[in-house]
Motif scaffolding. Structure first.
Motif, mmCIF file in Angstrom:
data_model
loop_
_atom_site.group_PDB
_atom_site.id
_atom_site.type_symbol
_atom_site.label_atom_id
_atom_site.label_comp_id
_atom_site.label_asym_id
_atom_site.label_seq_id
_atom_site.Cartn_x
_atom_site.Cartn_y
_atom_site.Cartn_z
ATOM 1 N N SER A 132 0.822 -1.212 0.000
ATOM 2 C CA SER A 132 0.000 0.000 0.000
ATOM 3 C C SER A 132 0.851 1.253 0.000
ATOM 4 O O SER A 132 0.593 2.183 -0.769
ATOM 5 C CB SER A 132 -0.929 0.012 1.222
ATOM 6 O OG SER A 132 -1.775 -1.095 1.198
ATOM 7 N N VAL A 133 1.843 1.305 0.862
ATOM 8 C CA VAL A 133 2.704 2.481 0.966
ATOM 9 C C VAL A 133 3.384 2.755 -0.375
ATOM 10 O O VAL A 133 3.363 3.879 -0.888
ATOM 11 C CB VAL A 133 3.757 2.296 2.086
ATOM 12 C CG1 VAL A 133 4.809 3.384 2.037
ATOM 13 C CG2 VAL A 133 3.079 2.263 3.446
ATOM 14 N N VAL A 134 3.977 1.729 -0.946
ATOM 15 C CA VAL A 134 4.706 1.882 -2.203
ATOM 16 C C VAL A 134 3.768 2.297 -3.330
ATOM 17 O O VAL A 134 4.035 3.246 -4.067
ATOM 18 C CB VAL A 134 5.465 0.578 -2.544
ATOM 19 C CG1 VAL A 134 5.942 0.567 -3.980
ATOM 20 C CG2 VAL A 134 6.626 0.383 -1.583
ATOM 21 N N SER A 135 2.645 1.613 -3.476
ATOM 22 C CA SER A 135 1.712 1.918 -4.560
ATOM 23 C C SER A 135 1.150 3.322 -4.440
ATOM 24 O O SER A 135 1.046 4.045 -5.435
ATOM 25 C CB SER A 135 0.564 0.907 -4.580
ATOM 26 O OG SER A 135 1.048 -0.368 -4.907
ATOM 27 N N LEU A 136 0.771 3.711 -3.246
ATOM 28 C CA LEU A 136 0.209 5.051 -3.061
ATOM 29 C C LEU A 136 1.238 6.139 -3.337
ATOM 30 O O LEU A 136 0.931 7.137 -3.991
ATOM 31 C CB LEU A 136 -0.365 5.197 -1.653
ATOM 32 C CG LEU A 136 -1.685 4.475 -1.442
ATOM 33 C CD1 LEU A 136 -2.018 4.378 0.031
ATOM 34 C CD2 LEU A 136 -2.803 5.165 -2.194
ATOM 35 N N LEU A 137 2.455 5.959 -2.861
ATOM 36 C CA LEU A 137 3.484 6.970 -3.108
ATOM 37 C C LEU A 137 3.865 7.049 -4.586
ATOM 38 O O LEU A 137 3.997 8.142 -5.145
ATOM 39 C CB LEU A 137 4.718 6.718 -2.250
ATOM 40 C CG LEU A 137 4.577 7.093 -0.779
ATOM 41 C CD1 LEU A 137 5.773 6.601 0.027
ATOM 42 C CD2 LEU A 137 4.395 8.603 -0.612
ATOM 43 N N LEU A 138 4.046 5.909 -5.235
ATOM 44 C CA LEU A 138 4.383 5.929 -6.660
ATOM 45 C C LEU A 138 3.238 6.523 -7.485
ATOM 46 O O LEU A 138 3.474 7.299 -8.409
ATOM 47 C CB LEU A 138 4.745 4.528 -7.148
ATOM 48 C CG LEU A 138 6.069 3.989 -6.630
ATOM 49 C CD1 LEU A 138 6.218 2.509 -6.980
ATOM 50 C CD2 LEU A 138 7.255 4.794 -7.143
ATOM 51 N N GLY A 139 2.003 6.180 -7.143
ATOM 52 C CA GLY A 139 0.855 6.760 -7.825
ATOM 53 C C GLY A 139 0.789 8.272 -7.628
ATOM 54 O O GLY A 139 0.480 9.018 -8.560
ATOM 55 N N GLU A 140 1.109 8.726 -6.439
ATOM 56 C CA GLU A 140 1.123 10.166 -6.155
ATOM 57 C C GLU A 140 2.234 10.871 -6.932
ATOM 58 O O GLU A 140 2.040 11.975 -7.450
ATOM 59 C CB GLU A 140 1.293 10.399 -4.655
ATOM 60 C CG GLU A 140 1.150 11.837 -4.236
ATOM 61 C CD GLU A 140 -0.241 12.413 -4.422
ATOM 62 O OE1 GLU A 140 -0.354 13.650 -4.437
ATOM 63 O OE2 GLU A 140 -1.225 11.646 -4.556
ATOM 64 N N ILE A 141 3.387 10.235 -7.037
ATOM 65 C CA ILE A 141 4.494 10.813 -7.807
ATOM 66 C C ILE A 141 4.097 10.940 -9.284
ATOM 67 O O ILE A 141 4.331 11.976 -9.915
ATOM 68 C CB ILE A 141 5.780 9.976 -7.631
ATOM 69 C CG1 ILE A 141 6.315 10.173 -6.206
ATOM 70 C CG2 ILE A 141 6.834 10.352 -8.671
ATOM 71 C CD1 ILE A 141 7.417 9.201 -5.810
ATOM 72 N N VAL A 142 3.458 9.916 -9.830
ATOM 73 C CA VAL A 142 3.000 9.969 -11.220
ATOM 74 C C VAL A 142 1.971 11.088 -11.382
ATOM 75 O O VAL A 142 2.047 11.882 -12.329
ATOM 76 C CB VAL A 142 2.404 8.611 -11.667
ATOM 77 C CG1 VAL A 142 1.638 8.744 -12.979
ATOM 78 C CG2 VAL A 142 3.493 7.560 -11.781
ATOM 79 N N ALA A 143 1.016 11.166 -10.469
ATOM 80 C CA ALA A 143 -0.032 12.194 -10.552
ATOM 81 C C ALA A 143 0.573 13.595 -10.534
ATOM 82 O O ALA A 143 0.184 14.459 -11.332
ATOM 83 C CB ALA A 143 -1.022 12.031 -9.400
ATOM 84 N N ARG A 144 1.518 13.822 -9.665
ATOM 85 C CA ARG A 144 2.130 15.152 -9.573
ATOM 86 C C ARG A 144 2.999 15.447 -10.790
ATOM 87 O O ARG A 144 3.050 16.579 -11.251
ATOM 88 C CB ARG A 144 2.899 15.279 -8.275
ATOM 89 C CG ARG A 144 1.950 15.293 -7.082
ATOM 90 C CD ARG A 144 2.653 15.457 -5.777
ATOM 91 N NE ARG A 144 1.713 15.309 -4.681
ATOM 92 C CZ ARG A 144 1.921 15.758 -3.455
ATOM 93 N NH1 ARG A 144 3.053 16.388 -3.162
ATOM 94 N NH2 ARG A 144 1.017 15.575 -2.516
ATOM 95 N N ALA A 145 3.649 14.425 -11.319
ATOM 96 C CA ALA A 145 4.452 14.625 -12.527
ATOM 97 C C ALA A 145 3.561 14.999 -13.710
ATOM 98 O O ALA A 145 3.962 15.791 -14.572
ATOM 99 C CB ALA A 145 5.258 13.367 -12.851
ATOM 100 N N ARG A 146 2.371 14.440 -13.757
ATOM 101 C CA ARG A 146 1.425 14.713 -14.833
ATOM 102 C C ARG A 146 0.561 15.948 -14.539
ATOM 103 O O ARG A 146 -0.115 16.463 -15.422
ATOM 104 C CB ARG A 146 0.498 13.519 -15.059
ATOM 105 C CG ARG A 146 1.117 12.419 -15.873
ATOM 106 C CD ARG A 146 1.291 12.900 -17.311
ATOM 107 N NE ARG A 146 1.650 11.829 -18.190
ATOM 108 C CZ ARG A 146 2.883 11.627 -18.653
ATOM 109 N NH1 ARG A 146 3.861 12.424 -18.305
ATOM 110 N NH2 ARG A 146 3.133 10.634 -19.468
ATOM 111 N N GLY A 147 0.514 16.358 -13.286
ATOM 112 C CA GLY A 147 -0.282 17.527 -12.924
ATOM 113 C C GLY A 147 -1.771 17.271 -12.870
ATOM 114 O O GLY A 147 -2.576 18.191 -12.987
#
Length: 177
Positions: A132-147
């Motif tokens: 959960s921790v890894v998936s949520l953080l990586l998903g958040e990083i992708v979201a912020r990179a894409r805006g």
């Protein structure tokens, strides 16, 4: 339970569910199936795209992309540590696991960001499976990179081009309101 959908030359040849979707609930062809670990494919594809575009690096500190992650000894955790499950946050995983589907995306992220490293563990050295921790953080990083929201990004850039209009991968479910 299980589902099987067979499409040949655009024609549905078989579409059925069998077994139980949940205790006391029959599995049907229309039952919602959670992807769980299979969702790592969609997350990995999206991460690879932002990495290839130079929007994120494997050795970037997570705090570069999610500033509120800072503190609690976590500043040294890199994106690579997330991918290799060496981010030393097993205690956070245990705290997140029972509530991840029942609280808002903001609360899930706040729980992770407000945490501290596991006592005695060193990022990059000590491995432990932190789904959960890894998936949520990586998903958040992708979201912020894409805006924009990860749910929109993965739908528009992975699923829709594949003709998968009704799919929600596991990290998306964790991010769903």
């Amino acid at each position: 339970g299980a589902q099987l959908h067979v499409l040949v030359d655009g024609e549905v040849r078989f579409d059925a569910g069998l077994g139980l979707a949940a205790p006391g609930r029959e599995m049907t062809a229309g039952s919602m199936m959670t992807w769980l670990s299979a969702s790592k494919i969609a997350l990995s594809v999206m991460f690879a795209r932002v990495w290839q575009e130079g929007l994120v690096g494997l050795d970037d500190p997570v705090v570069r992309h999610v500033p509120e992650f800072a503190g609690g000894g976590k500043d040294a955790i890199t994106v690579r540590h997330l991918w290799t499950h060496t981010c030393a946050l097993l205690g956070v995983e245990e705290a997140l696991f029972p509530v991840r589907y029942t609280q808002s995306p903001e609360r899930n992220l706040a729980l992770i960001c407000g945490s501290a490293l596991d006592p005695g563990r060193v990022p990059g050295r000590d491995a432990g499976y932190q789904t959960s921790v890894v998936s949520l953080l990586l998903g958040e990083i992708v979201a912020r990179a894409r805006g924009r929201d990860f749910r929109e990004v993965v739908r528009d850039e992975v699923f829709v081009p594949l003709g998968m209009r009704d799919s929600l991968p596991w990290p998306v479910m964790l991010l769903a309101p």
